[in-house]
Design a protein around this motif. Sequence first.
Motif, PDB file in Angstrom:
ATOM      1  N   GLU A  55      -7.921   3.150   5.016  1.00  0.00           N
ATOM      2  CA  GLU A  55      -9.300   3.642   4.952  1.00  0.00           C
ATOM      3  C   GLU A  55      -9.800   3.686   3.508  1.00  0.00           C
ATOM      4  O   GLU A  55     -10.950   3.341   3.230  1.00  0.00           O
ATOM      5  CB  GLU A  55      -9.376   5.022   5.598  1.00  0.00           C
ATOM      6  CG  GLU A  55     -10.782   5.373   6.005  1.00  0.00           C
ATOM      7  CD  GLU A  55     -10.847   6.597   6.897  1.00  0.00           C
ATOM      8  OE1 GLU A  55      -9.883   6.857   7.651  1.00  0.00           O
ATOM      9  OE2 GLU A  55     -11.877   7.295   6.830  1.00  0.00           O
ATOM     10  N   VAL A  56      -8.940   4.103   2.599  1.00  0.00           N
ATOM     11  CA  VAL A  56      -9.316   4.087   1.173  1.00  0.00           C
ATOM     12  C   VAL A  56      -9.590   2.651   0.741  1.00  0.00           C
ATOM     13  O   VAL A  56     -10.604   2.363   0.093  1.00  0.00           O
ATOM     14  CB  VAL A  56      -8.220   4.733   0.298  1.00  0.00           C
ATOM     15  CG1 VAL A  56      -8.443   4.416  -1.177  1.00  0.00           C
ATOM     16  CG2 VAL A  56      -8.197   6.248   0.504  1.00  0.00           C
ATOM     17  N   ILE A  57      -8.702   1.737   1.119  1.00  0.00           N
ATOM     18  CA  ILE A  57      -8.873   0.327   0.719  1.00  0.00           C
ATOM     19  C   ILE A  57     -10.186  -0.216   1.264  1.00  0.00           C
ATOM     20  O   ILE A  57     -10.980  -0.828   0.541  1.00  0.00           O
ATOM     21  CB  ILE A  57      -7.671  -0.506   1.221  1.00  0.00           C
ATOM     22  CG1 ILE A  57      -6.414  -0.106   0.450  1.00  0.00           C
ATOM     23  CG2 ILE A  57      -7.939  -2.004   1.080  1.00  0.00           C
ATOM     24  CD1 ILE A  57      -5.129  -0.666   1.019  1.00  0.00           C
ATOM     25  N   ARG A  58     -10.466   0.066   2.528  1.00  0.00           N
ATOM     26  CA  ARG A  58     -11.697  -0.468   3.149  1.00  0.00           C
ATOM     27  C   ARG A  58     -12.948   0.144   2.519  1.00  0.00           C
ATOM     28  O   ARG A  58     -13.876  -0.555   2.122  1.00  0.00           O
ATOM     29  CB  ARG A  58     -11.668  -0.162   4.660  1.00  0.00           C
ATOM     30  CG  ARG A  58     -12.820  -0.768   5.437  1.00  0.00           C
ATOM     31  CD  ARG A  58     -12.661  -0.493   6.925  1.00  0.00           C
ATOM     32  NE  ARG A  58     -12.889   0.900   7.278  1.00  0.00           N
ATOM     33  CZ  ARG A  58     -14.073   1.449   7.501  1.00  0.00           C
ATOM     34  NH1 ARG A  58     -15.163   0.723   7.396  1.00  0.00           N
ATOM     35  NH2 ARG A  58     -14.193   2.732   7.825  1.00  0.00           N
ATOM     36  N   LEU A  59     -12.950   1.462   2.398  1.00  0.00           N
ATOM     37  CA  LEU A  59     -14.193   2.132   1.972  1.00  0.00           C
ATOM     38  C   LEU A  59     -14.485   1.977   0.477  1.00  0.00           C
ATOM     39  O   LEU A  59     -15.620   2.155   0.049  1.00  0.00           O
ATOM     40  CB  LEU A  59     -14.133   3.623   2.353  1.00  0.00           C
ATOM     41  CG  LEU A  59     -14.142   3.857   3.870  1.00  0.00           C
ATOM     42  CD1 LEU A  59     -13.898   5.330   4.189  1.00  0.00           C
ATOM     43  CD2 LEU A  59     -15.455   3.395   4.497  1.00  0.00           C
ATOM     44  N   THR A  60     -13.457   1.670  -0.291  1.00  0.00           N
ATOM     45  CA  THR A  60     -13.709   1.434  -1.719  1.00  0.00           C
ATOM     46  C   THR A  60     -13.845  -0.064  -2.016  1.00  0.00           C
ATOM     47  O   THR A  60     -14.026  -0.453  -3.167  1.00  0.00           O
ATOM     48  CB  THR A  60     -12.571   2.018  -2.597  1.00  0.00           C
ATOM     49  OG1 THR A  60     -11.335   1.441  -2.189  1.00  0.00           O
ATOM     50  CG2 THR A  60     -12.494   3.525  -2.477  1.00  0.00           C
TER      51      THR A  60
END
Length: 202
Positions: A55-60
């Motif tokens: 989720e961090v990878i996707r949203l950033t």
Amino acid sequence: MAERATLLPIRATPYPGAMTGDFSRKPTLTGDRVVLRPFREDDNPAIATALQDLEVIRLTGSEPLTWDEAAEQKLRDWYAARNTQPDRLDLAIEDRATGQWVGEVVLYEVDIRNANCTFRTLIGPSGRDRGLGSEALRLLLPYAFTTLALHRIELHVFDFNPRARRVYEKAGFQVEGIQREVLRTPDGWADAVQMAILNPDR
Ligand SMILES: CC(C)(COP(=O)(O)OP(=O)(O)OC[C@H]1O[C@@H](n2cnc3c(N)ncnc32)[C@H](O)[C@@H]1OP(=O)(O)O)[C@@H](O)C(=O)NCCC(=O)NCCS
């Protein structure tokens, strides 16, 4: 013919009132649920978990890392150097309930002459949706505008991240424009929303 100097002479301190405060000092800012503080070596396992979180990878909009010894070393080196950076402020978000690192807030790309900078943040899986990100901004902004004497802070948030946008709007950031199709995702092109907050907006 000799080239003529067409530039106006540059004065050493053209706008003395626009200088910012001391970014080399890394404060500890304590709230009800989080503490913003300098990084510690024992934060690294939680940081590694967060940076591999999908989720961090996707949203950033980040590239997924190949997590090997070289990546671990890069992480250790990067975070070991955060507390001595003279021209930016990186602070850990510590969850007061556990005493553990859950995320980070960063003021970077500081333009001293114009008293502005860029902001980014991320919170790992164990810290999200508990009000910690909102409180981290509530703690950071008064420090940024008062102690660091910034005038403007800007950020970018992808249009598929309504939670982050909500947090930024609550803190007082206003939408200034859209960067169209700046990110390629599995679902197609995504826009980024440019937002900023000025000291007088608070
Ligand atoms: C963005 C981030 C920092 C927010 O921190 P957080 O602690 O999770 O957020 P909070 O719990 O403080 O607040 C979330 C707010 O968004 C709202 N929200 C949650 N999901 C939402 C959605 N899908 N749409 C709209 N609002 C949403 C919540 O209701 C809450 O608002 P409220 O306080 O008015 O009820 C954190 O989730 C994060 O790091 N996410 C992953 C990486 C990321 O997105 N980084 C930012 C890149 S710009």
